[in-house]
Write a protein that holds these residues in place. Structure first.
Motif, PDB file in Angstrom:
ATOM      1  N   ILE A  29      52.258  50.750  41.571  1.00 35.58           N
ATOM      2  CA  ILE A  29      51.188  50.706  41.119  1.00 35.58           C
ATOM      3  C   ILE A  29      50.948  50.245  40.310  1.00 35.58           C
ATOM      4  O   ILE A  29      49.737  49.120  39.696  1.00 35.58           O
ATOM      5  N   ASP A  30      50.945  51.402  39.256  1.00 33.28           N
ATOM      6  CA  ASP A  30      50.239  51.206  37.954  1.00 33.28           C
ATOM      7  C   ASP A  30      50.434  49.821  37.143  1.00 33.28           C
ATOM      8  O   ASP A  30      49.445  48.494  36.622  1.00 33.28           O
ATOM      9  N   GLN A  31      51.226  49.355  37.425  1.00 32.64           N
ATOM     10  CA  GLN A  31      52.402  48.012  36.402  1.00 32.64           C
ATOM     11  C   GLN A  31      51.757  46.743  37.565  1.00 32.64           C
ATOM     12  O   GLN A  31      51.239  46.184  36.812  1.00 32.64           O
ATOM     13  N   ALA A  32      51.465  47.100  38.202  1.00 30.26           N
ATOM     14  CA  ALA A  32      50.756  45.438  38.931  1.00 30.26           C
ATOM     15  C   ALA A  32      49.436  45.827  38.665  1.00 30.26           C
ATOM     16  O   ALA A  32      48.579  44.291  39.034  1.00 30.26           O
ATOM     17  N   LEU A  33      48.488  46.782  39.013  1.00 30.53           N
ATOM     18  CA  LEU A  33      47.059  46.799  38.292  1.00 30.53           C
ATOM     19  C   LEU A  33      46.680  46.792  37.337  1.00 30.53           C
ATOM     20  O   LEU A  33      46.333  45.219  36.913  1.00 30.53           O
ATOM     21  N   GLN A  34      47.257  46.763  36.257  1.00 28.49           N
ATOM     22  CA  GLN A  34      48.193  46.817  34.616  1.00 28.49           C
ATOM     23  C   GLN A  34      48.298  44.990  34.830  1.00 28.49           C
ATOM     24  O   GLN A  34      47.340  44.456  33.998  1.00 28.49           O
ATOM     25  N   CYS A  35      49.202  44.622  35.571  1.00 33.54           N
ATOM     26  CA  CYS A  35      49.036  42.998  34.997  1.00 33.54           C
ATOM     27  C   CYS A  35      48.424  42.371  35.173  1.00 33.54           C
ATOM     28  O   CYS A  35      47.688  41.339  34.890  1.00 33.54           O
ATOM     29  N   THR A  36      47.736  42.190  36.843  1.00 32.40           N
ATOM     30  CA  THR A  36      46.142  41.778  36.770  1.00 32.40           C
ATOM     31  C   THR A  36      45.631  41.477  36.391  1.00 32.40           C
ATOM     32  O   THR A  36      44.473  40.582  36.141  1.00 32.40           O
ATOM     33  N   ILE A  37      45.173  43.050  35.861  1.00 33.87           N
ATOM     34  CA  ILE A  37      44.107  42.715  35.071  1.00 33.87           C
ATOM     35  C   ILE A  37      44.288  41.829  33.567  1.00 33.87           C
ATOM     36  O   ILE A  37      43.169  41.322  33.641  1.00 33.87           O
ATOM     37  N   GLU A  38      45.347  42.101  33.055  1.00 37.30           N
ATOM     38  CA  GLU A  38      46.381  41.017  32.148  1.00 37.30           C
ATOM     39  C   GLU A  38      45.990  39.623  32.559  1.00 37.30           C
ATOM     40  O   GLU A  38      45.143  38.926  31.670  1.00 37.30           O
ATOM     41  N   LEU A  39      46.324  39.374  33.973  1.00 36.19           N
ATOM     42  CA  LEU A  39      45.956  37.839  34.014  1.00 36.19           C
ATOM     43  C   LEU A  39      44.241  37.662  34.290  1.00 36.19           C
ATOM     44  O   LEU A  39      43.937  36.474  33.878  1.00 36.19           O
ATOM     45  N   CYS A  40      43.913  38.745  35.133  1.00 35.70           N
ATOM     46  CA  CYS A  40      42.472  38.683  34.662  1.00 35.70           C
ATOM     47  C   CYS A  40      41.934  37.518  34.346  1.00 35.70           C
ATOM     48  O   CYS A  40      41.094  36.077  33.274  1.00 35.70           O
ATOM     49  N   HIS A  41      42.093  38.538  32.490  1.00 30.35           N
ATOM     50  CA  HIS A  41      41.609  38.102  31.514  1.00 30.35           C
ATOM     51  C   HIS A  41      41.806  37.003  30.945  1.00 30.35           C
ATOM     52  O   HIS A  41      41.088  35.972  30.078  1.00 30.35           O
ATOM     53  N   LYS A  42      42.830  36.396  31.664  1.00 31.04           N
ATOM     54  CA  LYS A  42      43.134  35.140  30.499  1.00 31.04           C
ATOM     55  C   LYS A  42      42.880  34.014  31.537  1.00 31.04           C
ATOM     56  O   LYS A  42      42.538  33.157  30.944  1.00 31.04           O
ATOM     57  N   TYR A  43      42.437  34.567  32.755  1.00 26.73           N
ATOM     58  CA  TYR A  43      42.135  32.980  33.924  1.00 26.73           C
ATOM     59  C   TYR A  43      40.951  33.579  34.163  1.00 26.73           C
ATOM     60  O   TYR A  43      39.777  32.234  34.561  1.00 26.73           O
ATOM     61  N   LYS A  44      39.969  34.345  33.676  1.00 28.99           N
ATOM     62  CA  LYS A  44      38.251  34.426  33.956  1.00 28.99           C
ATOM     63  C   LYS A  44      37.907  33.260  33.586  1.00 28.99           C
ATOM     64  O   LYS A  44      38.478  33.435  32.043  1.00 28.99           O
ATOM     65  N   GLY A  45      36.990  32.494  33.105  1.00 30.07           N
ATOM     66  CA  GLY A  45      35.869  31.622  32.966  1.00 30.07           C
ATOM     67  C   GLY A  45      36.705  30.544  32.680  1.00 30.07           C
ATOM     68  O   GLY A  45      36.354  29.453  32.669  1.00 30.07           O
ATOM     69  N   LYS A  46      37.825  30.778  33.286  1.00 35.38           N
ATOM     70  CA  LYS A  46      38.591  29.321  33.066  1.00 35.38           C
ATOM     71  C   LYS A  46      38.146  28.091  35.100  1.00 35.38           C
ATOM     72  O   LYS A  46      37.823  28.744  35.470  1.00 35.38           O
ATOM     73  N   THR A  89      43.637  46.535  48.071  1.00 36.51           N
ATOM     74  CA  THR A  89      41.957  46.681  47.675  1.00 36.51           C
ATOM     75  C   THR A  89      41.696  46.102  46.289  1.00 36.51           C
ATOM     76  O   THR A  89      40.680  45.460  45.876  1.00 36.51           O
ATOM     77  N   ASN A  90      41.899  47.021  45.418  1.00 37.13           N
ATOM     78  CA  ASN A  90      41.652  47.140  44.113  1.00 37.13           C
ATOM     79  C   ASN A  90      42.359  45.878  43.778  1.00 37.13           C
ATOM     80  O   ASN A  90      41.629  44.962  42.041  1.00 37.13           O
ATOM     81  N   LEU A  91      43.908  45.371  43.387  1.00 35.86           N
ATOM     82  CA  LEU A  91      43.624  43.689  43.920  1.00 35.86           C
ATOM     83  C   LEU A  91      42.790  42.580  43.595  1.00 35.86           C
ATOM     84  O   LEU A  91      42.731  41.923  43.116  1.00 35.86           O
ATOM     85  N   SER A  92      42.873  42.754  44.789  1.00 37.60           N
ATOM     86  CA  SER A  92      42.261  41.790  45.565  1.00 37.60           C
ATOM     87  C   SER A  92      40.562  41.585  44.541  1.00 37.60           C
ATOM     88  O   SER A  92      39.560  40.319  45.121  1.00 37.60           O
ATOM     89  N   SER A  93      39.794  43.111  44.144  1.00 38.28           N
ATOM     90  CA  SER A  93      38.578  42.940  43.991  1.00 38.28           C
ATOM     91  C   SER A  93      39.102  42.081  42.106  1.00 38.28           C
ATOM     92  O   SER A  93      38.061  41.898  42.156  1.00 38.28           O
ATOM     93  N   ILE A  94      40.122  42.560  41.773  1.00 42.59           N
ATOM     94  CA  ILE A  94      40.708  41.822  40.586  1.00 42.59           C
ATOM     95  C   ILE A  94      40.487  40.936  40.609  1.00 42.59           C
ATOM     96  O   ILE A  94      40.124  40.297  39.633  1.00 42.59           O
ATOM     97  N   ALA A  95      41.459  39.972  41.474  1.00 40.69           N
ATOM     98  CA  ALA A  95      41.542  38.825  41.931  1.00 40.69           C
ATOM     99  C   ALA A  95      40.180  38.118  42.185  1.00 40.69           C
ATOM    100  O   ALA A  95      39.729  36.729  41.208  1.00 40.69           O
ATOM    101  N   ARG A  96      39.038  38.905  42.958  1.00 46.95           N
ATOM    102  CA  ARG A  96      38.062  37.895  43.006  1.00 46.95           C
ATOM    103  C   ARG A  96      36.782  38.154  41.300  1.00 46.95           C
ATOM    104  O   ARG A  96      36.304  37.272  40.799  1.00 46.95           O
ATOM    105  N   GLU A  97      37.067  39.359  40.540  1.00 52.55           N
ATOM    106  CA  GLU A  97      36.857  38.998  39.440  1.00 52.55           C
ATOM    107  C   GLU A  97      37.255  37.510  38.135  1.00 52.55           C
ATOM    108  O   GLU A  97      36.368  37.321  37.290  1.00 52.55           O
ATOM    109  N   MET A  98      38.345  37.804  38.662  1.00 51.79           N
ATOM    110  CA  MET A  98      39.219  36.435  37.835  1.00 51.79           C
ATOM    111  C   MET A  98      38.582  35.496  37.759  1.00 51.79           C
ATOM    112  O   MET A  98      37.983  34.508  37.112  1.00 51.79           O
ATOM    113  N   THR A  99      37.932  35.103  39.109  1.00 48.65           N
ATOM    114  CA  THR A  99      37.284  33.556  40.206  1.00 48.65           C
ATOM    115  C   THR A  99      36.134  33.136  39.679  1.00 48.65           C
ATOM    116  O   THR A  99      35.324  32.286  40.340  1.00 48.65           O
ATOM    117  N   THR A 100      35.277  34.393  39.292  1.00 50.46           N
ATOM    118  CA  THR A 100      33.892  34.454  38.646  1.00 50.46           C
ATOM    119  C   THR A 100      33.404  33.692  37.429  1.00 50.46           C
ATOM    120  O   THR A 100      33.850  34.130  36.394  1.00 50.46           O
TER     121      THR A 100
END
Length: 100
Positions: A29-46, A89-100
Motif C-alpha cells: 500500500i505504501d509503495q503504491a501510494l508513494q509512487c502515485t504521489i510521484e506520478l501526480c507530481h510529474k503530470y499535474k498541470g500537464k 479511495t486514496n489512490l483515486s483521490s491522488i489520481a483526481r488531483e493529477m488531472t486538475t
C-alpha cells in the motif's frame, strides 16, 4: 526505471496481492501510494496523461473494488476489505488531483 514504470509495477503488485486470500500488505500500500504521489507530481498541470497510465488507473480502481468485495463477502475478512477499499479511495483521490 522512470516513475511511470515504477508506478505501474507498484500498482500491478498491489492489485495482484489484493486478489489473493492473504490480501495486501501495508508495504505494498505504501509503495503504491508513494509512487502515485510521484506520478501526480510529474503530470499535474500537464495537457495530457499517457493512455497507458489512464487505462491502468481505470483497471486498478475496478480491480481493487472487486477484490475488496470478495474479501468482504466471500472471505468474510472485513479488515482486509477495509484496507483495500481505503487504498482504492486514496489512490483515486491522488489520481483526481493529477488531472486538475
Amino acid at each position: 526505471m522512470d516513475i511511470d514504470e515504477k508506478w505501474e509495477e507498484a500498482i500491478v503488485s498491489l492489485t495482484l496481492a489484493a486478489r489473493t486470500n492473504a490480501g495486501v500488505s501495508q508495504d505494498r500500500i505504501d509503495q503504491a501510494l508513494q509512487c502515485t504521489i510521484e506520478l501526480c507530481h510529474k503530470y499535474k498541470g500537464k495537457r495530457g496523461i499517457p493512455m497507458k497510465i489512464v487505462n491502468t488507473l481505470i483497471d486498478m480502481q475496478s480491480s481493487l473494488i472487486t477484490c475488496g468485495d470478495r474479501h468482504l463477502n466471500e472471505l468474510n475478512n472485513k479488515d482486509q476489505a477495509r484496507k483495500i477499499y481505503g487504498v482504492a479511495t486514496n489512490l483515486s483521490s491522488i489520481a483526481r488531483e493529477m488531472t486538475t
